[in-house]
Design an enzyme around this catalytic site. Structure first.
Site, PDB file in Angstrom:
ATOM      1  N   LYS A  53       1.022  -1.357  -0.055  1.00  8.38           N
ATOM      2  CA  LYS A  53      -0.480   0.027  -0.235  1.00  8.38           C
ATOM      3  C   LYS A  53       1.303   1.039   0.338  1.00  8.38           C
ATOM      4  CE  LYS A  53      -3.681  -2.290   1.875  1.00  8.38           C
ATOM      5  NZ  LYS A  53      -4.457  -2.281   3.757  1.00  8.38           N
ATOM      6  N   GLN A  97      -4.427  -0.974   9.384  1.00  9.19           N
ATOM      7  CA  GLN A  97      -4.362  -2.430   9.044  1.00  9.19           C
ATOM      8  C   GLN A  97      -5.153  -3.310   9.749  1.00  9.19           C
ATOM      9  OE1 GLN A  97      -3.783  -3.341   6.428  1.00  9.19           O
ATOM     10  NE2 GLN A  97      -4.195  -4.993   6.636  1.00  9.19           N
ATOM     11  N   ASP A 120     -10.495   2.964   4.046  1.00 10.54           N
ATOM     12  CA  ASP A 120     -11.377   1.728   3.746  1.00 10.54           C
ATOM     13  C   ASP A 120     -12.706   1.695   3.771  1.00 10.54           C
ATOM     14  OD1 ASP A 120      -9.688  -0.303   3.807  1.00 10.54           O
ATOM     15  OD2 ASP A 120      -9.116   0.085   6.444  1.00 10.54           O
TER      16      ASP A 120
HETATM   17  N1  GUN Z   1      -6.921  -6.347   6.415  1.00 13.61           N
HETATM   18  C1  GUN Z   1      -7.495  -7.541   5.094  1.00 13.61           C
HETATM   19  N2  GUN Z   1      -8.020  -6.081   4.644  1.00 13.61           N
HETATM   20  C2  GUN Z   1      -7.979  -5.443   4.969  1.00 13.61           C
HETATM   21  C3  GUN Z   1      -8.341  -3.837   4.210  1.00 13.61           C
HETATM   22  O1  GUN Z   1      -8.590  -3.472   3.256  1.00 13.61           O
HETATM   23  N3  GUN Z   1      -7.987  -2.748   5.021  1.00 13.61           N
HETATM   24  C4  GUN Z   1      -7.212  -3.123   6.335  1.00 13.61           C
HETATM   25  N4  GUN Z   1      -7.308  -1.990   6.984  1.00 13.61           N
HETATM   26  N5  GUN Z   1      -6.978  -4.108   6.757  1.00 13.61           N
HETATM   27  C5  GUN Z   1      -7.341  -5.087   6.261  1.00 13.61           C
END
Ligand code: GUN
Length: 281
Positions: A53, A97, A120
């Site tokens: 990311k 996350q 998100d």
């Molecule tokens: N963990 C797995 N997928 C995601 C996501 O799209 N966003 C976040 N914040 N955590 C995750």
């Protein structure tokens, strides 16, 4: 019949390039989009996702801040960090996350994120907006799936869509998006009886289960569009989706590969959501 492969890597590349250009234009007007990513603990898979990311942000011209906290971080400390990011005018998007360590209430952390920075799309304000058709942030993976269906020109209106998996991150928001596109939507899960009878009715079948090669060819209607959201690590270290790709590709009309399908789209949509957050007054 051999299915058409929906190439998520290629589509995500095009979307990321479009975002990069729009970020440049916004920067020229004096706004530098910024994303803060918070990771707690050292789960190896989460670390890989977060690194990707951050790298993608940099390539798109989005300023990223990585906040790495030890697994022992308590909830109050994490809430204070989120509050500081909410108040930081250089931060337009906040991503915490998941999963978080068990001693932290993830729901409470997500609800502490300012809805205007919820890139998100996990906050109840975002999910409520999605449910009621109001504007808001759409979770990245479901948004990526919809972009793939759109790009491949898969007919949605009047179609039967079946989603296996009822998570807040994928299954439930994707059901809302497909419903908005006039599909007839069924969500299946681990307690669903006679799953294969339901999946065989699907014009669009989405697998978001987290079990390698769970969807087999006999579960798929000939010509259906099969979207594989799963990313499973096999004992030999290779990645596999939730769909038995080689066999299902002989039956389906469209199919997404793993890797190179939905995964890259999730990051492309995160960048797009961060740009959207930065554009807001
Ligand atoms: N963990 C797995 N997928 C995601 C996501 O799209 N966003 C976040 N914040 N955590 C995750």
């Amino acid at each position: 019949m051999a299915a058409r492969i929906i190439d998520g890597t290629a589509l995500a590349g095009r979307l990321r390039e479009a975002t990069r250009q729009e970020v440049q234009a916004l920067r020229a007007r004096g706004v530098a989009p910024g994303l803060a990513v918070v990771i707690v603990g050292d789960d190896p898979a989460s670390r890989v996702y977060v690194r990707n990311k951050i790298k993608s942000c940099e390539a798109a011209g989005i300023a990223s801040t990585l906040i790495e906290l030890p697994a022992t971080t308590d909830e109050a400390t994490l809430l204070a960090r989120v509050a500081a990011l909410n108040a930081d005018r250089a931060v337009h998007g906040i991503l915490v996350q998941l999963p978080l360590p068990a001693h932290v209430d993830a729901g409470r952390i997500i609800e502490a994120i300012a809805p205007a920075k919820d890139v998100d799309g996990f906050h109840v304000a975002s999910s409520g907006a999605l449910m009621t058709g109001l504007p808001g942030f759409v979770p990245c993976t479901p948004a990526g799936v919809m972009a793939m269906l759109d790009d491949a020109q898969v007919p949605l209106s009047g179609s039967r869509a079946v989603i296996i998996g009822r998570s807040n991150i994928v299954g439930k928001p994707l059901a809302m998006l497909l419903l908005q596109s006039d599909a007839t939507v069924t969500i299946c899960h681990s307690r669903t009886r006679d799953l294969a009878a339901i999946t065989r009715e699907a014009d669009i079948l989405v697998a978001a289960i987290g079990r390698a090669n769970f969807v087999t060819a006999d579960m798929v209607k000939p010509g259906a569009c099969v979207i594989d959201v799963g990313i499973n690590r096999l004992p030999d270290g290779k990645l596999a989706g939730d769909v038995d790709f080689n066999a299902v590709a002989q039956v389906a009309g469209w199919i997404t590969p793993v890797p190179g399908g939905v995964g890259p789209m999730t990051i492309a949509m995160l960048l797009a959501n961060t740009l959207k957050a930065a554009r807001k007054p």
